[in-house]
Design an enzyme around this catalytic site. Structure first.
Site, PDB file in Angstrom:
ATOM      1  N   ASP A   8       0.882  -1.175   0.000  1.00 33.42           N
ATOM      2  CA  ASP A   8       0.000   0.000   0.000  1.00 33.42           C
ATOM      3  C   ASP A   8       0.913   1.218   0.000  1.00 33.42           C
ATOM      4  O   ASP A   8       2.125   1.106   0.230  1.00 33.42           O
ATOM      5  CB  ASP A   8      -0.901  -0.014   1.256  1.00 33.42           C
ATOM      6  CG  ASP A   8      -1.826   1.192   1.310  1.00 33.42           C
ATOM      7  OD1 ASP A   8      -2.304   1.629   0.244  1.00 33.42           O
ATOM      8  OD2 ASP A   8      -2.070   1.722   2.411  1.00 33.42           O
ATOM      9  N   SER A   9       0.311   2.387  -0.184  1.00 31.17           N
ATOM     10  CA  SER A   9       1.104   3.619  -0.080  1.00 31.17           C
ATOM     11  C   SER A   9       1.632   3.789   1.348  1.00 31.17           C
ATOM     12  O   SER A   9       2.620   4.476   1.566  1.00 31.17           O
ATOM     13  CB  SER A   9       0.238   4.819  -0.440  1.00 31.17           C
ATOM     14  OG  SER A   9      -0.812   4.949   0.508  1.00 31.17           O
ATOM     15  N   TYR A  40      -0.867   8.305  -2.214  1.00 29.37           N
ATOM     16  CA  TYR A  40      -0.955   8.117  -3.662  1.00 29.37           C
ATOM     17  C   TYR A  40      -2.133   8.903  -4.256  1.00 29.37           C
ATOM     18  O   TYR A  40      -2.148   9.180  -5.444  1.00 29.37           O
ATOM     19  CB  TYR A  40      -1.209   6.633  -3.989  1.00 29.37           C
ATOM     20  CG  TYR A  40      -0.025   5.695  -3.923  1.00 29.37           C
ATOM     21  CD1 TYR A  40       1.285   6.140  -3.737  1.00 29.37           C
ATOM     22  CD2 TYR A  40      -0.228   4.315  -4.082  1.00 29.37           C
ATOM     23  CE1 TYR A  40       2.345   5.243  -3.696  1.00 29.37           C
ATOM     24  CE2 TYR A  40       0.838   3.420  -4.054  1.00 29.37           C
ATOM     25  CZ  TYR A  40       2.122   3.889  -3.845  1.00 29.37           C
ATOM     26  OH  TYR A  40       3.163   2.989  -3.826  1.00 29.37           O
ATOM     27  N   GLY A  41      -3.135   9.165  -3.410  1.00 28.65           N
ATOM     28  CA  GLY A  41      -4.422   9.678  -3.901  1.00 28.65           C
ATOM     29  C   GLY A  41      -4.337  10.913  -4.773  1.00 28.65           C
ATOM     30  O   GLY A  41      -5.122  11.090  -5.693  1.00 28.65           O
ATOM     31  N   CYS A  72      -4.404  -1.483  -1.972  1.00 26.35           N
ATOM     32  CA  CYS A  72      -4.610  -0.042  -2.142  1.00 26.35           C
ATOM     33  C   CYS A  72      -5.585   0.147  -3.294  1.00 26.35           C
ATOM     34  O   CYS A  72      -5.317  -0.299  -4.418  1.00 26.35           O
ATOM     35  CB  CYS A  72      -3.257   0.605  -2.465  1.00 26.35           C
ATOM     36  SG  CYS A  72      -3.364   2.353  -2.852  1.00 26.35           S
ATOM     37  N   ASN A  73      -6.701   0.792  -3.016  1.00 27.88           N
ATOM     38  CA  ASN A  73      -7.700   1.027  -4.065  1.00 27.88           C
ATOM     39  C   ASN A  73      -7.138   1.915  -5.170  1.00 27.88           C
ATOM     40  O   ASN A  73      -7.417   1.706  -6.354  1.00 27.88           O
ATOM     41  CB  ASN A  73      -8.930   1.712  -3.463  1.00 27.88           C
ATOM     42  CG  ASN A  73      -9.708   0.804  -2.533  1.00 27.88           C
ATOM     43  OD1 ASN A  73     -10.636   0.138  -2.944  1.00 27.88           O
ATOM     44  ND2 ASN A  73      -9.329   0.761  -1.272  1.00 27.88           N
ATOM     45  N   THR A  74      -6.341   2.912  -4.765  1.00 27.86           N
ATOM     46  CA  THR A  74      -5.829   3.878  -5.741  1.00 27.86           C
ATOM     47  C   THR A  74      -4.856   3.181  -6.695  1.00 27.86           C
ATOM     48  O   THR A  74      -4.951   3.344  -7.920  1.00 27.86           O
ATOM     49  CB  THR A  74      -5.122   5.031  -5.003  1.00 27.86           C
ATOM     50  OG1 THR A  74      -5.964   5.477  -3.934  1.00 27.86           O
ATOM     51  CG2 THR A  74      -4.831   6.185  -5.925  1.00 27.86           C
ATOM     52  N   CYS A 190     -11.157   3.118   0.524  1.00 27.61           N
ATOM     53  CA  CYS A 190      -9.707   3.301   0.677  1.00 27.61           C
ATOM     54  C   CYS A 190      -9.311   2.442   1.866  1.00 27.61           C
ATOM     55  O   CYS A 190     -10.020   2.434   2.884  1.00 27.61           O
ATOM     56  CB  CYS A 190      -9.394   4.773   0.948  1.00 27.61           C
ATOM     57  SG  CYS A 190      -7.706   5.073   1.533  1.00 27.61           S
ATOM     58  N   THR A 191      -8.211   1.708   1.727  1.00 28.22           N
ATOM     59  CA  THR A 191      -7.874   0.745   2.783  1.00 28.22           C
ATOM     60  C   THR A 191      -7.427   1.418   4.083  1.00 28.22           C
ATOM     61  O   THR A 191      -7.327   0.747   5.114  1.00 28.22           O
ATOM     62  CB  THR A 191      -6.796  -0.245   2.292  1.00 28.22           C
ATOM     63  OG1 THR A 191      -5.657   0.492   1.819  1.00 28.22           O
ATOM     64  CG2 THR A 191      -7.335  -1.117   1.181  1.00 28.22           C
ATOM     65  N   HIS A 192      -7.182   2.707   4.039  1.00 28.66           N
ATOM     66  CA  HIS A 192      -6.890   3.418   5.298  1.00 28.66           C
ATOM     67  C   HIS A 192      -8.154   3.624   6.143  1.00 28.66           C
ATOM     68  O   HIS A 192      -8.074   3.718   7.368  1.00 28.66           O
ATOM     69  CB  HIS A 192      -6.303   4.810   5.014  1.00 28.66           C
ATOM     70  CG  HIS A 192      -4.843   4.814   4.675  1.00 28.66           C
ATOM     71  ND1 HIS A 192      -4.369   4.362   3.466  1.00 28.66           N
ATOM     72  CD2 HIS A 192      -3.758   5.228   5.382  1.00 28.66           C
ATOM     73  CE1 HIS A 192      -3.043   4.504   3.433  1.00 28.66           C
ATOM     74  NE2 HIS A 192      -2.649   5.026   4.585  1.00 28.66           N
TER      75      HIS A 192
HETATM   76  N1  DGL Z   1      -4.840   2.952   1.063  1.00 29.08           N
HETATM   77  C1  DGL Z   1      -4.847   3.645  -0.200  1.00 29.08           C
HETATM   78  C2  DGL Z   1      -6.151   3.329  -0.936  1.00 29.08           C
HETATM   79  O1  DGL Z   1      -6.786   2.334  -0.638  1.00 29.08           O
HETATM   80  C3  DGL Z   1      -4.537   5.067   0.088  1.00 29.08           C
HETATM   81  C4  DGL Z   1      -4.210   5.867  -1.089  1.00 29.08           C
HETATM   82  C5  DGL Z   1      -3.354   7.063  -0.806  1.00 29.08           C
HETATM   83  O2  DGL Z   1      -2.209   6.888  -0.441  1.00 29.08           O
HETATM   84  O3  DGL Z   1      -3.863   8.166  -1.008  1.00 29.08           O
HETATM   85  O4  DGL Z   1      -6.565   4.027  -1.845  1.00 29.08           O
END
Ligand code: DGL
Length: 270
Positions: A8-9, A40-41, A72-74, A190-192
């Site tokens: 993930d990011s 990453y968003g 990470c969804n992004t 978003c996984t966060h």
């Molecule tokens: N956990 C990432 C997601 O699911 C976060 C993306 C980010 O870093 O902005 O999109």
């Protein structure tokens, strides 16, 4: 024993690792947080894709992982197709906002989606939404909201800012709804965001169900690896290696807090 790479990011993919550990407690895990490049968003698709390829190469070559979970969804929205093209012989599982499970759960048909700007503006998300709408036997209303700053607040463990941003984005979600049907389901895209689930649930009220993707992604990963369902509870320390391209300390702390691990995290540079 299988080794599964997860990236993930930053810390958010730990919510997916938590589900993977429940689904496959005996597997080995190498978790990489791209701390030097989080979030990453707000980054371009080209940047996120480049990072995703570098990380994938490192996990595949240096850690010899049997499968990769893009937690990470992004990064999934921006890079999973090109990752699969480059590694056609190797299982890669992505994460996308749980629109279909949410549609099955929602009574009113009005579903809120919180995600990063990169995810909500991606073509992959638009295609997913169209597909879920067209497969539904009743009208669905998805109201989406990009949550600038929320990943950063969660990364920094800043509860006051996390709370303020959650309140702001839930208000924005309600204000932009184009239907009077009550929003009864909220997708954490978003996984966060599962790490802000308590705050989001309190602010949304008990009538709203929160939906995240960790468990289905873990089931899918087990299936692509051809592993049987776990029928035993494994006691003892899970096999986890934590890597970060940024400061490794917050990753070790977050893993201790959210997963109950006692492992240190290692800094890696690339
Ligand atoms: N956990 C990432 C997601 O699911 C976060 C993306 C980010 O870093 O902005 O999109």
């Amino acid at each position: 024993m299988k080794t599964i790479g997860v990236f993930d990011s930053g810390l958010g993919g730990l919510s997916v690792l938590r589900a993977l550990l429940l689904e496959m407690p005996e597997a080995r895990y190498v978790y990489l947080a791209d701390g030097a490049y989080t979030p990453y968003g707000g980054r371009s698709a080209a940047q996120v894709t480049e990072r995703a390829h570098r990380i994938t190469q490192c996990l595949r070559q240096d850690s010899a992982v049997d499968a990769l979970v893009v937690a990470c969804n992004t990064a999934t929205a921006m890079a999973i197709e090109s990752l699969r093209q480059e590694h056609p012989d190797w299982p890669i599982v992505g994460v996308e906002p749980a629109l279909k499970p949410a549609a099955a759960l929602s009574r009113s048909g009005h579903i809120g989606v919180l995600a990063t700007r990169g995810t909500v503006e991606s073509e992959r998300f638009a295609r997913l939404r169209t597909r879920v709408e067209s497969e539904s036997s009743r009208p669905l209303h998805f109201t989406t909201q990009a949550c600038e700053g929320l990943v950063d607040a969660i990364e920094h463990g800043d509860e006051a800012t996390t709370r303020a941003l959650c309140a702001r984005y839930l208000d924005a979600l309600r204000a932009s709804a184009k239907t009077s049907a009550p929003m009864d389901t909220l997708v954490l895209g978003c996984t966060h965001y599962p790490f802000a689930a308590d705050i989001l649930q309190t602010l949304s009220g008990p009538a709203v169900r929160l939906v995240e993707t960790g468990a289905p992604v873990a089931r899918r990963t087990r299936a692509v690896l051809g592993l049987p369902e776990a029928n035993t509870v494994v006691c003892g320390t899970p096999h986890i290696t934590l890597l970060s391209t940024g400061d490794p300390t917050p990753l070790a702390q977050a893993s201790a807090r959210w997963l109950g691990t006692t492992v240190g995290a290692i800094h890696v540079d690339f």
